[in-house]
Scaffold this motif. Structure first.
Motif, PDB file in Angstrom:
ATOM      1  N   ILE A  55       1.693   5.757   3.011  1.00  0.00           N
ATOM      2  CA  ILE A  55       2.267   5.270   4.269  1.00  0.00           C
ATOM      3  C   ILE A  55       2.364   6.476   5.191  1.00  0.00           C
ATOM      4  N   ILE A  56       1.757   6.351   6.363  1.00  0.00           N
ATOM      5  CA  ILE A  56       1.691   7.472   7.314  1.00  0.00           C
ATOM      6  C   ILE A  56       2.436   7.112   8.598  1.00  0.00           C
ATOM      7  N   LYS A  57       3.151   8.092   9.127  1.00  0.00           N
ATOM      8  CA  LYS A  57       3.757   7.947  10.449  1.00  0.00           C
ATOM      9  C   LYS A  57       2.680   8.377  11.444  1.00  0.00           C
TER      10      LYS A  57
ATOM     11  N   ILE B  46       1.796   3.026   9.145  1.00  0.00           N
ATOM     12  CA  ILE B  46       0.679   2.276   8.587  1.00  0.00           C
ATOM     13  C   ILE B  46       0.555   2.606   7.107  1.00  0.00           C
ATOM     14  N   LYS B  47       0.341   1.541   6.317  1.00  0.00           N
ATOM     15  CA  LYS B  47      -0.001   1.743   4.908  1.00  0.00           C
ATOM     16  C   LYS B  47      -1.527   1.720   4.841  1.00  0.00           C
ATOM     17  N   ILE B  48      -2.095   2.778   4.285  1.00  0.00           N
ATOM     18  CA  ILE B  48      -3.549   2.920   4.243  1.00  0.00           C
ATOM     19  C   ILE B  48      -4.114   1.925   3.224  1.00  0.00           C
ATOM     20  N   PRO B  49      -5.011   1.043   3.683  1.00  0.00           N
ATOM     21  CA  PRO B  49      -5.566   0.030   2.776  1.00  0.00           C
ATOM     22  C   PRO B  49      -6.464   0.629   1.703  1.00  0.00           C
ATOM     23  N   ARG B  50      -6.713  -0.147   0.676  1.00  0.00           N
ATOM     24  CA  ARG B  50      -7.593   0.260  -0.418  1.00  0.00           C
ATOM     25  C   ARG B  50      -8.983   0.588   0.138  1.00  0.00           C
TER      26      ARG B  50
ATOM     27  N   PRO C 293       2.201  12.410   4.379  1.00  0.00           N
ATOM     28  CA  PRO C 293       2.541  10.977   4.376  1.00  0.00           C
ATOM     29  C   PRO C 293       4.020  10.740   4.064  1.00  0.00           C
ATOM     30  N   VAL C 294       4.578   9.696   4.675  1.00  0.00           N
ATOM     31  CA  VAL C 294       5.971   9.315   4.443  1.00  0.00           C
ATOM     32  C   VAL C 294       6.147   8.958   2.979  1.00  0.00           C
ATOM     33  N   GLN C 295       5.134   8.275   2.439  1.00  0.00           N
ATOM     34  CA  GLN C 295       5.148   7.928   1.016  1.00  0.00           C
ATOM     35  C   GLN C 295       3.729   8.050   0.493  1.00  0.00           C
ATOM     36  N   ASN C 296       3.565   8.871  -0.553  1.00  0.00           N
ATOM     37  CA  ASN C 296       2.259   9.022  -1.194  1.00  0.00           C
ATOM     38  C   ASN C 296       2.049   7.887  -2.169  1.00  0.00           C
ATOM     39  N   HIS C 297       0.808   7.455  -2.324  1.00  0.00           N
ATOM     40  CA  HIS C 297       0.525   6.446  -3.328  1.00  0.00           C
ATOM     41  C   HIS C 297       0.757   6.996  -4.728  1.00  0.00           C
ATOM     42  N   ASP C 298       0.850   8.346  -4.843  1.00  0.00           N
ATOM     43  CA  ASP C 298       1.101   8.988  -6.130  1.00  0.00           C
ATOM     44  C   ASP C 298       2.556   8.839  -6.561  1.00  0.00           C
ATOM     45  N   ASP C 299       3.450   8.585  -5.569  1.00  0.00           N
ATOM     46  CA  ASP C 299       4.886   8.502  -5.865  1.00  0.00           C
ATOM     47  C   ASP C 299       5.227   7.332  -6.760  1.00  0.00           C
TER      48      ASP C 299
END
Length: 173
Positions: free
Chosen positions: A98-100, A109-113, A167-173
């Protein structure tokens, strides 16, 4: 006798040519090529002197052959707005992040697959994901790995993600 040597030379040249051209084309298509970077969008990382001087970079196609990139990589990609043009940007976010945004119609925006978020280093002087949104990994062309020209700028390009663009939230989190 000279005619015989000429024919032998010509045959050797032609057979060498038909081996060298496919090898060269395959190398440029699969492994690496060089490109001149134009514009101010990646300043100060690339073209720090402005319009009068352009950096020439090594574009490593091999490293992105499986569409694997990391946050902070500088990549070459086909422009989502003009398929005739290649652009060079920094990867800011990957699928699931999720990026600001900075100036995009959506604040977050949440980056789509199968997508990534790319930006130029020179905010306000870059046509990037803030204008056109997440980019399909299928548009990925290469990773810029070295500045080759001018000689005083020769260096390995670092994969750095600016602290303020994490990113606000990494997909790795």
């Amino acid at each position: 006798m000279a005619h015989l040597y000429g024919r032998r030379y010509l045959r050797a040249f032609v057979s060498g040519f038909f081996v060298a051209v496919p090898v060269t084309v395959t190398f440029l298509d699969r492994v690496a090529c060089v490109a001149k970077v134009e514009g101010a969008s990646m300043q100060p990382s690339l073209n720090p002197s402005g319009r009068n001087k352009s950096d020439v970079v090594l574009l490593n196609r091999w490293t992105v052959r499986n569409y694997e990139v990391q946050r902070g990589d500088i990549v070459s990609l086909v422009s989502p707005k003009n398929p005739e043009q290649k652009i060079i940007k920094r990867v800011i976010a990957l699928e699931g992040d999720i990026i600001k945004t900075m100036g995009h119609k959506n604040r977050y925006i949440k980056i789509p697959r199968g997508h990534m978020w790319v930006e130029g280093d020179h905010y306000g002087h870059s046509f990037d994901s803030n204008a056109f949104g997440p980019v399909s990994l299928g548009l990925l062309h290469a990773q810029a790995t070295y500045i080759l020209w001018p000689p005083n700028r020769w260096q390995k390009l670092k994969s750095l993600l600016p602290q303020e663009r994490t990113p606000v939230q990494n997909h790795d989190d």
